[in-house]
Design a protein around this motif. Sequence first.
Motif, short mmCIF file in Angstrom:
data_model
loop_
_atom_site.label_atom_id
_atom_site.label_comp_id
_atom_site.label_asym_id
_atom_site.label_seq_id
_atom_site.Cartn_x
_atom_site.Cartn_y
_atom_site.Cartn_z
N VAL A 1 -0.42 0.99 16.27
CA VAL A 1 -0.54 1.42 17.59
C VAL A 1 0.59 1.83 18.16
O VAL A 1 0.52 2.58 19.30
N ASN A 2 1.77 1.10 17.84
CA ASN A 2 2.88 1.37 18.49
C ASN A 2 4.19 1.82 17.71
O ASN A 2 4.89 1.05 17.12
N PRO A 3 3.77 3.09 17.38
CA PRO A 3 4.82 3.50 16.29
C PRO A 3 6.35 3.41 16.41
O PRO A 3 7.04 3.91 15.56
N THR A 4 6.76 3.49 17.88
CA THR A 4 8.29 3.15 17.92
C THR A 4 8.59 1.97 18.08
O THR A 4 9.93 1.60 18.20
N ALA A 5 7.95 0.80 17.83
CA ALA A 5 8.20 -0.56 17.76
C ALA A 5 9.22 -0.45 16.57
O ALA A 5 8.86 -0.26 15.79
N PHE A 6 10.40 -1.38 16.77
CA PHE A 6 11.43 -1.78 15.83
C PHE A 6 11.99 -0.41 15.23
O PHE A 6 12.44 -0.37 14.02
N THR A 7 12.07 0.64 15.98
CA THR A 7 12.72 1.93 15.44
C THR A 7 13.85 1.96 16.47
O THR A 7 14.19 1.39 17.64
N PHE A 8 15.21 2.70 15.98
CA PHE A 8 16.02 2.95 16.62
C PHE A 8 15.71 3.86 17.97
O PHE A 8 16.63 4.06 18.76
N ASP A 9 14.70 4.67 17.82
CA ASP A 9 14.41 5.46 19.05
C ASP A 9 14.00 4.56 20.21
O ASP A 9 13.75 5.10 21.38
N ASP A 10 13.61 3.42 20.03
CA ASP A 10 12.84 2.26 20.97
C ASP A 10 13.99 1.46 21.43
O ASP A 10 14.03 0.51 22.15
N LEU A 11 15.31 1.50 21.52
CA LEU A 11 16.33 0.63 22.01
C LEU A 11 16.65 0.93 23.43
O LEU A 11 16.18 1.97 23.84
N PRO A 12 17.01 -0.19 23.97
CA PRO A 12 17.03 -0.18 25.51
C PRO A 12 18.23 1.06 25.70
O PRO A 12 19.17 1.26 24.95
N GLY B 1 0.78 -1.06 -0.09
CA GLY B 1 0.15 0.02 0.04
C GLY B 1 0.65 1.24 0.04
O GLY B 1 1.99 1.39 -0.59
N ASN B 2 0.33 2.12 0.33
CA ASN B 2 1.23 3.78 0.58
C ASN B 2 1.42 3.77 1.68
O ASN B 2 1.30 4.61 2.74
N LEU B 3 2.35 2.95 2.31
CA LEU B 3 3.40 3.24 3.37
C LEU B 3 4.49 4.28 3.20
O LEU B 3 4.86 4.33 2.11
N SER B 4 4.69 4.92 4.43
CA SER B 4 5.78 5.96 4.30
C SER B 4 7.33 4.82 4.32
O SER B 4 7.05 3.67 4.80
N ILE B 5 8.25 5.55 4.03
CA ILE B 5 9.34 4.72 4.09
C ILE B 5 9.75 4.23 5.63
O ILE B 5 10.20 3.00 5.68
N THR B 6 9.57 4.96 6.41
CA THR B 6 9.66 4.45 7.85
C THR B 6 8.62 3.42 8.33
O THR B 6 8.91 2.66 8.80
N SER B 7 7.65 3.52 7.88
CA SER B 7 6.61 2.64 8.09
C SER B 7 6.69 1.25 7.44
O SER B 7 6.91 0.17 7.93
N TYR B 8 7.52 1.44 6.45
CA TYR B 8 7.73 0.30 5.60
C TYR B 8 9.07 -0.58 6.15
O TYR B 8 9.07 -1.84 6.20
N ALA B 9 9.96 0.26 6.62
CA ALA B 9 11.39 -0.21 7.20
C ALA B 9 10.71 -1.13 8.52
O ALA B 9 10.97 -2.03 8.70
N CYS B 10 9.95 -0.25 9.12
CA CYS B 10 9.52 -1.12 10.62
C CYS B 10 8.80 -2.14 10.34
O CYS B 10 8.67 -3.35 11.13
N THR B 11 7.85 -2.27 9.38
CA THR B 11 7.20 -3.56 8.95
C THR B 11 8.14 -4.42 8.60
O THR B 11 7.88 -5.65 8.76
N VAL B 12 8.94 -4.29 7.66
CA VAL B 12 10.07 -5.21 7.17
C VAL B 12 10.95 -5.67 8.55
O VAL B 12 11.10 -6.96 8.66
N ARG B 13 11.42 -4.93 9.35
CA ARG B 13 11.96 -5.29 10.66
C ARG B 13 11.04 -6.33 11.54
O ARG B 13 11.55 -7.37 12.12
N ALA B 14 9.85 -5.85 11.46
CA ALA B 14 8.96 -6.97 12.28
C ALA B 14 8.84 -8.24 11.48
O ALA B 14 8.62 -9.06 12.44
#
Length: 98
Positions: free
Chosen positions: A87-98, A2-15
């Motif tokens: 619902v969890n936009p920071t999941a699988f992003t570099f902003d969410d690392l421990p 679909g029409n995902l942003s590059i960030t959303s696409y990257a997070c989806t692939v990571r997940a």
Amino acid sequence: MGNLSITSYACTVRAITSHGPSGAYRARFRPKAGEPTLCTCGFSDPPPLQSHYHITFECPAYYRGNFAPAHLLELDPFPLIRAFLQVNPTAFTFDDLP
């Protein structure tokens, strides 16, 4: 997808691939860097490794509704994965690392 942003696409692939920024990734690929790898969510004592499974199914820092491991066995789990990430936009992003 679909029409995902590059960030959303990257997070989806990571997940989907379990290959993305997490404590487990750091522990496996950067063990000598001394970077944090444990989740700070308070899920258990001792703290769990911040892994793909922990982020997706256990961590209380994320809302998952009724999303469960069995849902990944469905013929098309992508809408559920996308819903989790929306619902969890920071999941699988570099902003969410421990």
